[in-house]
Design an enzyme around this catalytic site. Sequence first.
Site, PDB file in Angstrom:
ATOM      1  N   CYS A 143     -66.833 -48.222  14.843  1.00  0.00           N
ATOM      2  CA  CYS A 143     -66.151 -47.899  13.587  1.00  0.00           C
ATOM      3  C   CYS A 143     -65.780 -46.422  13.477  1.00  0.00           C
ATOM      4  O   CYS A 143     -64.972 -46.051  12.624  1.00  0.00           O
ATOM      5  CB  CYS A 143     -67.023 -48.320  12.409  1.00  0.00           C
ATOM      6  SG  CYS A 143     -67.247 -50.108  12.364  1.00  0.00           S
ATOM      7  N   ASN A 177     -63.499 -55.214   7.178  1.00  0.00           N
ATOM      8  CA  ASN A 177     -63.804 -54.150   8.142  1.00  0.00           C
ATOM      9  C   ASN A 177     -63.021 -54.423   9.431  1.00  0.00           C
ATOM     10  O   ASN A 177     -63.343 -55.359  10.162  1.00  0.00           O
ATOM     11  CB  ASN A 177     -65.305 -54.126   8.405  1.00  0.00           C
ATOM     12  CG  ASN A 177     -65.716 -53.005   9.350  1.00  0.00           C
ATOM     13  OD1 ASN A 177     -64.871 -52.361   9.967  1.00  0.00           O
ATOM     14  ND2 ASN A 177     -67.018 -52.788   9.475  1.00  0.00           N
ATOM     15  N   HIS A 228     -64.121 -44.877   6.329  1.00  0.00           N
ATOM     16  CA  HIS A 228     -64.179 -46.160   7.039  1.00  0.00           C
ATOM     17  C   HIS A 228     -64.519 -47.241   6.031  1.00  0.00           C
ATOM     18  O   HIS A 228     -65.354 -47.044   5.146  1.00  0.00           O
ATOM     19  CB  HIS A 228     -65.244 -46.085   8.143  1.00  0.00           C
ATOM     20  CG  HIS A 228     -65.512 -47.421   8.762  1.00  0.00           C
ATOM     21  ND1 HIS A 228     -64.521 -48.184   9.308  1.00  0.00           N
ATOM     22  CD2 HIS A 228     -66.669 -48.147   8.871  1.00  0.00           C
ATOM     23  CE1 HIS A 228     -65.035 -49.320   9.756  1.00  0.00           C
ATOM     24  NE2 HIS A 228     -66.329 -49.320   9.500  1.00  0.00           N
TER      25      HIS A 228
END
Length: 333
Positions: free
Chosen positions: A116, A287, A257
């Site tokens: 990520c 995500n 993020h």
Amino acid sequence: MSTKKINATITGVGMYAPEKVLDNAYFESIVNTSNDWIITRTGIRERRILETGGTSDLATAALKDLMEKHNLLAEEIDVIIVATVTPDMFFPATACLVQDNVKAKNAWGFDLSAACSGFLFAFQTGCSLIESGRYKKVVVIGADKMSAITDYTDRNTCILFGDAAAAVLIEPTEDSAIGFKDALLHCDGQGKDYLYMKGGGSLNPATHETVDNKMHYIFQDGKPVFKAAVVGMADISYELMQKNNLTGGDVAYLVPHQANLRIIDATAQRMGVGKDKVMINIDKYGNTTAATIPLCLVEYYRAGKIKKGDNLILAAFGAGYTWGAAYLTWGMD
Ligand code: COA
């Protein structure tokens, strides 16, 4: 010899999100969960799924969007960096496949694996290549087909992830008021036990046993990751602001993020940045790992919400652990 510093700045953006939508009602039909739980615990309402093709198709579509909107010719591209944990194959690199798809005949490139935090790490790398003076046009793409490694029988993880890609073009500028300013990046392998995909690599090559044991899927122990992410993202963003004498008022946007709305809220609070100054699209995409940050940049820029001169703090936390923050001043009109 001139000692004038070359600044690196974003001069183009592009994105691709597949058409197929999986909403929370779909997950209610396949695992023991509820729309209410998903929204209150994560902030996610929908995610996009790529039905056929691989991450290189997502990345290529994002790059083509960038090229069309910003009149970038394939042969002008010097470097292609693809941040991803879901490459089409171990090798060749996804960057090579993207290079061939757009026929960027003068480019070299590589994949960067930092989960990520992948876009942040790749963005710092791309800016350094520009600042070195050796390259003029570097493309950084965050792309992940998370559906390829998601276990749709595991309610702990399947509701979280989606597929997408977004790209930025980085070029040199002599305008010292704009562009990449600073970054603080970290990794700590102590986090390896909490978020991983154990199978398929050199340690556990694919066997019937690894497949039976579901080792080719994402595993996440959500609670420790959540705790580490809240502290990691908030602290690093605050540290970067302190280092650069920035207060919450100096920051036009936090670009976090998008893993969990509660992690994002905690980071914004620590930075003294109001909710209206936080880029959010987790509700629409979930995500998307390396794609979340550039996806936010593209959508907010195209909506006219980012202006030239705006200070942005990009922040991420992910598997590894990896984490960091970057400070830039937006340079596009
Ligand atoms: N629907 C309903 N219940 C669920 C669920 C789902 N989809 N997923 C988990 N639960 C349950 C758990 O089984 C647990 O039940 P139990 O108490 O009976 O054991 C309960 O909800 C609470 O689980 P918990 O793990 O404490 O939830 P949480 O509030 O921590 O939220 C995450 C779970 C995954 C959303 C959260 O931990 C998270 O966002 N983690 C970090 C993600 C991240 O930042 N990753 C890094 C980058 S990828």
